[in-house]
Design a protein around this motif. Structure first.
Motif, mmCIF file in Angstrom:
data_model
loop_
_atom_site.group_PDB
_atom_site.id
_atom_site.type_symbol
_atom_site.label_atom_id
_atom_site.label_comp_id
_atom_site.label_asym_id
_atom_site.label_seq_id
_atom_site.Cartn_x
_atom_site.Cartn_y
_atom_site.Cartn_z
ATOM 1 N N GLU A 1 -3.593 -0.535 -12.971
ATOM 2 C CA GLU A 1 -2.330 0.014 -12.467
ATOM 3 C C GLU A 1 -2.043 -0.476 -11.050
ATOM 4 O OE1 GLU A 1 -0.253 4.406 -11.700
ATOM 5 O OE2 GLU A 1 -2.274 4.253 -12.547
ATOM 6 N N ALA A 2 -3.061 -0.409 -10.178
ATOM 7 C CA ALA A 2 -2.895 -0.868 -8.796
ATOM 8 C C ALA A 2 -2.865 -2.390 -8.729
ATOM 9 C CB ALA A 2 -4.014 -0.313 -7.922
ATOM 10 N N GLN A 3 -3.671 -3.056 -9.543
ATOM 11 C CA GLN A 3 -3.713 -4.513 -9.537
ATOM 12 C C GLN A 3 -2.346 -5.102 -9.884
ATOM 13 O OE1 GLN A 3 -6.885 -6.018 -11.988
ATOM 14 N NE2 GLN A 3 -8.488 -5.109 -10.719
ATOM 15 N N GLN A 4 -1.645 -4.491 -10.793
ATOM 16 C CA GLN A 4 -0.306 -4.977 -11.166
ATOM 17 C C GLN A 4 0.656 -4.902 -9.975
ATOM 18 O OE1 GLN A 4 0.959 -2.772 -14.602
ATOM 19 N NE2 GLN A 4 -0.621 -3.628 -15.938
ATOM 20 N N ILE A 5 0.504 -3.851 -9.177
ATOM 21 C CA ILE A 5 1.358 -3.716 -8.002
ATOM 22 C C ILE A 5 1.004 -4.792 -6.973
ATOM 23 C CG2 ILE A 5 2.056 -2.193 -6.107
ATOM 24 C CD1 ILE A 5 1.412 0.185 -7.920
ATOM 25 N N SER B 1 1.706 6.081 -6.222
ATOM 26 C CA SER B 1 1.130 6.202 -7.562
ATOM 27 C C SER B 1 -0.231 6.901 -7.511
ATOM 28 C CB SER B 1 1.001 4.821 -8.213
ATOM 29 O OG SER B 1 0.171 3.968 -7.447
ATOM 30 N N PHE B 2 -0.997 6.664 -6.435
ATOM 31 C CA PHE B 2 -2.301 7.316 -6.274
ATOM 32 C C PHE B 2 -2.126 8.825 -6.127
ATOM 33 C CE2 PHE B 2 -5.577 9.037 -3.428
ATOM 34 C CZ PHE B 2 -6.745 8.668 -4.080
ATOM 35 N N LEU C 1 0.814 -1.216 0.000
ATOM 36 C CA LEU C 1 0.000 0.000 0.000
ATOM 37 C C LEU C 1 0.847 1.265 0.000
ATOM 38 C CD1 LEU C 1 -3.111 -0.676 2.282
ATOM 39 C CD2 LEU C 1 -2.892 -0.787 -0.210
ATOM 40 N N VAL C 2 2.027 1.201 0.577
ATOM 41 C CA VAL C 2 2.914 2.364 0.534
ATOM 42 C C VAL C 2 3.280 2.685 -0.915
ATOM 43 C CG1 VAL C 2 5.231 3.188 1.107
ATOM 44 C CG2 VAL C 2 3.820 2.118 2.867
#
Length: 278
Positions: free
Chosen positions: A259-263, A64-65, A58-59
């Protein structure tokens, strides 16, 4: 004559003085309304209370958010899912809740802190057993935990930590709990279990696969069969009393985007929808 005119002038001035507040109030009502904030970017601070096992990923997602939404400042409160639930119930300011079990989310829905239509399943994970990398013992099953070599076994407190809850379920269903509970070293959360194993203070520990992948001095020796515990699901929900509903909605939408799912996947998590479709 002059005296009569003077009296009338004073009377008019008095009337005007008395009517001034009314006229001002009326004029205020005629002012153009303030433009809707719908046209303005979401801004302010967003507090996310999240399961400790989400800390590292999450950090990175926060970075990116905030690049995409620079007017929003995300602050985290990490801990055991049950402990975070109690904080919310006690009034600790929170906008988003991200536990590692539906148990805590369902409790907050029941008590009115989260609306059922404002939460959803987001991620899934696996429960594993880890040992220090210096440990050369071979493993074939969880029965190894009952052996004499295993003197101290770390797990999260089942009353507050979701990983500890899944661990207790597993050991009870396999009838190992009575043999192991006296060896148990209970921790505040899964990150502390990882620390104990990494430093060699315990012989083994139960953590999520995602935590083990980031371990410095620990290795996975056993993958727990998921049929022995409840499904490991990470839901996400917006707290009803959020102070920043617009930013909260942006966060919920963002963590579901590619984008977040890849992370998440890079850190070993699976999306809950993939689990359901498996």
């Amino acid at each position: 004559m002059k005296e009569s005119i003077l009296k009338r002038s004073k009377f008019r001035a008095l009337i005007a003085y008395l009517l001034l507040p009314v006229l001002l109030l009326h004029s205020c009502n005629l002012l153009p309304s303030t433009p809707s904030s719908d046209n303005e970017p979401a801004q302010g601070t967003l507090v996310v209370s999240a399961e400790a096992s989400l800390q590292t990923v999450l950090v990175e997602i926060k970075d990116s958010f905030e690049r995409k939404y620079p007017h929003v400042n995300v602050q985290f409160n990490f801990g055991a899912s049950g402990a975070l639930q109690k904080q919310i119930e006690q009034g600790v300011a929170t906008d988003i809740f991200m536990p590692a079990s539906n148990k805590q989310m369902n409790s907050l829905i029941k008590s009115g802190f989260v609306a059922d239509d404002q939460q959803r399943d987001l991620l899934s994970n696996e429960l594993v057993v880890i040992v220090n990398t210096t440990n050369k013992q071979t493993w074939s099953s969880l029965e190894k935990l009952t052996s004499a070599e295993m003197e101290r076994i770390a797990l999260g407190d089942p009353k507050s930590d979701s990983a500890g809850m899944y661990t207790e379920q597993t050991l009870q269903r396999l009838y190992f709990w009575s043999d192991i509970k006296d060896k148990a070293v209970f921790t505040k959360d899964v990150r502390q279990v990882l620390s104990y194993v990494d430093t060699g203070n315990v012989d083994a520990g139960f953590v999520y696969r995602t935590d083990a992948l980031g371990a410095k001095n620990s290795k996975i020796v056993h993958f727990v069969n998921p049929k022995h515990h409840d499904p490991i699901i990470y839901p996400i929900g917006i707290i009803q009393q959020t102070r920043n509903a617009e930013a909260a909605q942006l966060w919920v939408e963002y963590v579901q985007q590619p984008e977040a799912q890849q992370i998440f996947k890079r850190y070993g998590f699976k999306m809950a929808g993939e689990l359901n479709n498996a």
